[in-house]
Design a protein around this motif. Sequence first.
Motif, PDB file in Angstrom:
ATOM      1  N   ARG A   1       0.834  -1.203   0.000  1.00  0.00           N
ATOM      2  CA  ARG A   1       0.000   0.000   0.000  1.00  0.00           C
ATOM      3  C   ARG A   1       0.875   1.262   0.000  1.00  0.00           C
ATOM      4  O   ARG A   1       0.580   2.237  -0.703  1.00  0.00           O
ATOM      5  N   ARG A   2       1.977   1.210   0.761  1.00  0.00           N
ATOM      6  CA  ARG A   2       2.887   2.362   0.814  1.00  0.00           C
ATOM      7  C   ARG A   2       3.516   2.616  -0.553  1.00  0.00           C
ATOM      8  O   ARG A   2       3.645   3.774  -0.983  1.00  0.00           O
TER       9      ARG A   2
ATOM     10  N   LEU B   1       0.877   4.161  -2.715  1.00  0.00           N
ATOM     11  CA  LEU B   1       0.649   5.552  -2.337  1.00  0.00           C
ATOM     12  C   LEU B   1       1.755   6.457  -2.875  1.00  0.00           C
ATOM     13  O   LEU B   1       1.499   7.603  -3.286  1.00  0.00           O
TER      14      LEU B   1
ATOM     15  N   ARG C   1      -4.867  16.510  -2.668  1.00  0.00           N
ATOM     16  CA  ARG C   1      -4.812  15.038  -2.708  1.00  0.00           C
ATOM     17  C   ARG C   1      -3.429  14.554  -2.312  1.00  0.00           C
ATOM     18  O   ARG C   1      -3.289  13.550  -1.592  1.00  0.00           O
TER      19      ARG C   1
ATOM     20  N   ALA D   1      -3.123  14.617   1.429  1.00  0.00           N
ATOM     21  CA  ALA D   1      -3.921  13.548   2.048  1.00  0.00           C
ATOM     22  C   ALA D   1      -3.218  12.197   1.922  1.00  0.00           C
ATOM     23  O   ALA D   1      -3.192  11.385   2.858  1.00  0.00           O
ATOM     24  N   LEU D   2      -2.649  11.984   0.742  1.00  0.00           N
ATOM     25  CA  LEU D   2      -1.919  10.720   0.520  1.00  0.00           C
ATOM     26  C   LEU D   2      -0.672  10.645   1.395  1.00  0.00           C
ATOM     27  O   LEU D   2      -0.341   9.589   1.946  1.00  0.00           O
TER      28      LEU D   2
ATOM     29  N   ALA E   1      -0.278  12.056   4.276  1.00  0.00           N
ATOM     30  CA  ALA E   1      -0.727  11.799   5.649  1.00  0.00           C
ATOM     31  C   ALA E   1      -0.983  10.310   5.856  1.00  0.00           C
ATOM     32  O   ALA E   1      -0.677   9.744   6.914  1.00  0.00           O
ATOM     33  N   GLU E   2      -1.557   9.681   4.821  1.00  0.00           N
ATOM     34  CA  GLU E   2      -1.793   8.234   4.906  1.00  0.00           C
ATOM     35  C   GLU E   2      -0.477   7.475   4.960  1.00  0.00           C
ATOM     36  O   GLU E   2      -0.337   6.478   5.693  1.00  0.00           O
TER      37      GLU E   2
ATOM     38  N   ALA F   1       0.906   7.705   8.444  1.00  0.00           N
ATOM     39  CA  ALA F   1       0.191   6.783   9.337  1.00  0.00           C
ATOM     40  C   ALA F   1       0.638   5.344   9.102  1.00  0.00           C
ATOM     41  O   ALA F   1       0.796   4.554  10.042  1.00  0.00           O
ATOM     42  N   LEU F   2       0.827   5.025   7.829  1.00  0.00           N
ATOM     43  CA  LEU F   2       1.304   3.679   7.496  1.00  0.00           C
ATOM     44  C   LEU F   2       2.691   3.419   8.070  1.00  0.00           C
ATOM     45  O   LEU F   2       2.996   2.310   8.542  1.00  0.00           O
TER      46      LEU F   2
END
Length: 427
Positions: free
Chosen positions: A50-51, A54, A69, A72-73, A75-76, A79-80
């Motif tokens: 997923r990383r 992203l 966007r 936001a990506l 930030a994800e 978190a990952l």
Amino acid sequence: MHDIRFIRENPQAFDDGLARRGLPAQAEALIALDEKRRSVITGLQAAQERRNALSREIGEAKKAKDEARAEALMAEVAALKEAMQAGETAERAAIAELDAALAAIPNLPKADVPDGPDESANVERHRHGDKRAYAFQPKEHFDLGEALGQMDFEAAAKLSGARFVVLKGQLARLERAIGQFMIDLHTGEHGYTEVSPPLLVRDEAVYGVGQLPKFEEDLFRTTDDRWLISTAEVPLTNLVRESILSEEELPKRFTALTPCFRSEAGSAGRDTRGMLRQHQFSKVELVSITTPEASAEEHERMLAAAEAVLKKLDLHYRVVTLCTGDMGFASQKTYDIEVWLPGQGAYREISSCSVCGDFQARRMRARYRPKDVKEPRFVHTLNGSGTAVGRALIAVMETWQNEDGSITVPPALAGYMGGITRIGKTG
């Protein structure tokens, strides 16, 4: 250590092997720990995928000037990253938990090992020679040694406490002669390479042969967190740790004459008199590193080498196959040589010869590369006493004693005794 893949594929066979050792089934619990480990790894792999995805999406968003966007990506991704760090910690914990559980389980017995709860179920394999007949009542070694004035337990107790001895004069020389005779025999006739190893070793070496963590109380630890060896098996076997050998290098055969140190935990009240059970003693050790296909034959060869010592000293003995309840932790199969002690009127163990399969090799990460095979395989390890020097001294004293309390020197030791053929009272 056991192979978790084998346990997953053969849970019933694994539990059946443990049952022969008198242990409860453990395959289900071990597989559950492995599932936990695999689940954590799967989660980490999914997070990494997923990383990576992203990262590509962030690049596309920035290329499209879509800053909202992209943020936001990112930030994800942050978190990952935190989740993956926690996952890596969980992975290490899961691996450690599984390894600790596996490390506490003894080796599985070979199919031809007799079943039984303790030494009473051991099976006699063969005997050599006959018990000597004496025209007098044979004495035990401590009575002989003390009467000769050359075996002093009282002086040893003042120096070190119980389970030590001071040998003097010709008895001290006889003990030295026995050790030298053994090491010369194994290097000269049996193809072993003599090694002079360290007597202090690190945790990893003791763990590698299976003595840690289970048998910590049986060992002596120094103030700098090293261990005094309980047997030269520890350093000799670990000579191949973390290595990949070529098949042409095998077998490797090592021998060493060293002092050994054991706390004798749990032996209170047993063999309190004499030299049979000491905190410090000398032993000649035999270690073989070989292929799986050759290990059974190497086991028989090692036994023959140890027996040769007693044959040349003209000592009566028997060989027994240990049952499942009497085998050592790392052993798949063990032969004990029990020498006859006329003074005690009993057989006592003087050598154990064990084949361990790949049990120790997995703990040491010791492998070899077979001919024309890409992937390396674990070696098989074997160890045996060739033999215990102090117990051989006891057997020589009691077997070769004379009515006047003197000891005849066996002919095999003549060259090591400087012309001494009989040990008598001194002073």
